[in-house]
Design an enzyme around this catalytic site. Structure first.
Site, mmCIF file in Angstrom:
data_model
loop_
_atom_site.group_PDB
_atom_site.id
_atom_site.type_symbol
_atom_site.label_atom_id
_atom_site.label_comp_id
_atom_site.label_asym_id
_atom_site.label_seq_id
_atom_site.Cartn_x
_atom_site.Cartn_y
_atom_site.Cartn_z
ATOM 1 C CE1 TYR A 46 53.888 -47.669 35.975
ATOM 2 C CE2 TYR A 46 55.571 -46.075 36.586
ATOM 3 C CZ TYR A 46 54.281 -46.370 36.193
ATOM 4 O OH TYR A 46 53.385 -45.343 36.014
ATOM 5 C CG ASN A 52 44.748 -42.004 39.932
ATOM 6 O OD1 ASN A 52 45.211 -42.745 39.080
ATOM 7 N ND2 ASN A 52 44.826 -42.283 41.225
ATOM 8 C CB ALA A 59 41.735 -43.073 41.721
ATOM 9 N NE ARG A 63 37.681 -56.063 37.564
ATOM 10 C CZ ARG A 63 38.989 -56.024 37.757
ATOM 11 N NH1 ARG A 63 39.479 -56.098 38.987
ATOM 12 N NH2 ARG A 63 39.818 -55.910 36.745
ATOM 13 C CG PHE A 65 47.679 -41.417 28.285
ATOM 14 C CD1 PHE A 65 48.167 -40.237 27.745
ATOM 15 C CD2 PHE A 65 47.441 -41.473 29.650
ATOM 16 C CE1 PHE A 65 48.419 -39.134 28.563
ATOM 17 C CE2 PHE A 65 47.685 -40.382 30.472
ATOM 18 C CZ PHE A 65 48.168 -39.210 29.927
ATOM 19 C CD1 TRP A 66 52.722 -44.423 32.157
ATOM 20 C CD2 TRP A 66 54.718 -44.176 31.162
ATOM 21 N NE1 TRP A 66 53.692 -44.682 33.100
ATOM 22 C CE2 TRP A 66 54.931 -44.537 32.528
ATOM 23 C CE3 TRP A 66 55.835 -43.986 30.345
ATOM 24 C CZ2 TRP A 66 56.189 -44.680 33.075
ATOM 25 C CZ3 TRP A 66 57.098 -44.133 30.895
ATOM 26 C CH2 TRP A 66 57.273 -44.487 32.237
#
Length: 325
Positions: free
Chosen positions: A50, A124, A152, A173, A262-263
């Site tokens: 991460y 989220n 989410a 999906r 984007f983080w």
């Protein structure tokens, strides 16, 4: 007191620890947790994959909700007893019945909202809010496209866009997932498969997308990008495949599309405190009113953490897995 500790890199090294001694620093508070979700990013962090690297040993859990039990000497005493959401700064862990948290990493939230929904607020819904507000000036009637529509984040995007009068085209999906997004208010929902680009164009019937949100990093982002207006924006916020965002070269160059990343953690680190409080305050009010919610598939006690992890990794899971305290 019980908490889940990472004793070495790799999620096989997660252990439960009891009766740990919790010491408050000057700017810290002690939070008694009500609920905390199990997120994919938690496993990424535990395995060293991460954007934040684990500190060994480390308490895990990225977000959660609880009440302030006590405060450090340099913290406003009025915070004691307040219900708070813990921000995902990874300076503290939430897979614990009590956690020491820097006061700057807390936002006060309403007492009358569902604890499980508040526990899932910090990542989220906040990601969805910022994806919709930071990059394109969306107006009622505008169209946006997204993959992972039943995730989410995707569900929060649908709810927030619907509230703002913005129309959504979501890719999923499976057909059962498509019906789930339609029931939430998604305007157009398509199942990934052959001729997706053509089906997107047919569904839009001449309309163009102003924004595409990519959480999958697969061919669905490229199919959505073909329906973007000239100079339109694609925002990549995660990668379910582990790959980089995939956009058709011709669309990227000849139609001058913008690809942004984007983080959420970058926003939390750099945004003014007033902005952070405003955004989370708005989202918490929407949770309290029932506008924002995510399906909870199961809750577990901390002692059953391995079962919770197995459930959270289960393919086709239709809701979130949480620890409740």
């Amino acid at each position: 007191m019980s908490q889940l500790i990472l004793t070495g890199v790799g999620d096989a090294n997660i252990r439960i620890e009891r009766n740990a001694d919790l010491a408050l620093g000057d700017g810290d508070v002690l939070v008694t947790l009500e609920a905390a979700p199990v997120n994919p990013a938690d496993f990424l962090l535990a395995n060293g994959w991460y954007g934040v690297q684990p500190q060994i040993p480390s308490v895990l859990g990225s977000e959660g909700v609880g009440r302030v039990a006590s405060v450090g000497p340099n913290v406003d005493a009025a915070l004691a007893g307040k219900r708070v959401v813990i921000l995902p700064t990874y300076e503290q862990g939430t897979w614990a019945d009590q956690a020491v948290v820097p006061a700057r990493n807390l936002v006060v939230v309403p007492d009358d909202a569902d604890a499980r929904q508040l526990a899932m607020l910090a990542i989220n819904p906040a990601t969805a809010y910022l994806l919709l507000s930071r990059y394109v000036d969306l107006k009622p009637g505008d169209w946006i496209g997204q993959n992972l529509g039943n995730s989410a984040v995707g569900q929060a995007v649908v709810a927030l866009a619907k509230r703002a009068g913005v129309k959504t085209l979501s890719i999923v999906r499976r057909e059962d997932a498509a019906q789930q997004v339609r029931d939430l208010g998604g305007d157009l929902v398509l199942v990934d498969g052959e001729d997706l680009g053509e089906r997107i164009a047919g569904a839009l019937d001449g309309a163009q997308l102003k924004l595409v949100l990519d959480g999958a990093a697969d061919a669905t982002a490229g199919a959505l990008a073909t329906a973007l207006e000239f100079g339109g924006t694609v925002v990549a916020y995660s990668s379910a495949t582990g790959a980089a965002a995939q956009l058709p070269l011709g669309d990227l160059i000849y139609r001058e599309l913008n690809l942004r990343g984007f983080w959420l953690i970058n926003w939390i680190r750099t945004a003014p405190r007033e902005e952070i409080q405003r955004v989370y305050g708005e989202l918490a009010d929407l949770v309290a009113k029932g506008v924002l919610s995510a399906k909870v598939e199961a809750t577990y006690q901390l002692e059953d953490y391995q079962a919770a992890f197995d459930h959270a990794r289960k393919p086709g899971r239709a809701g979130k897995v949480l620890f409740t305290f």
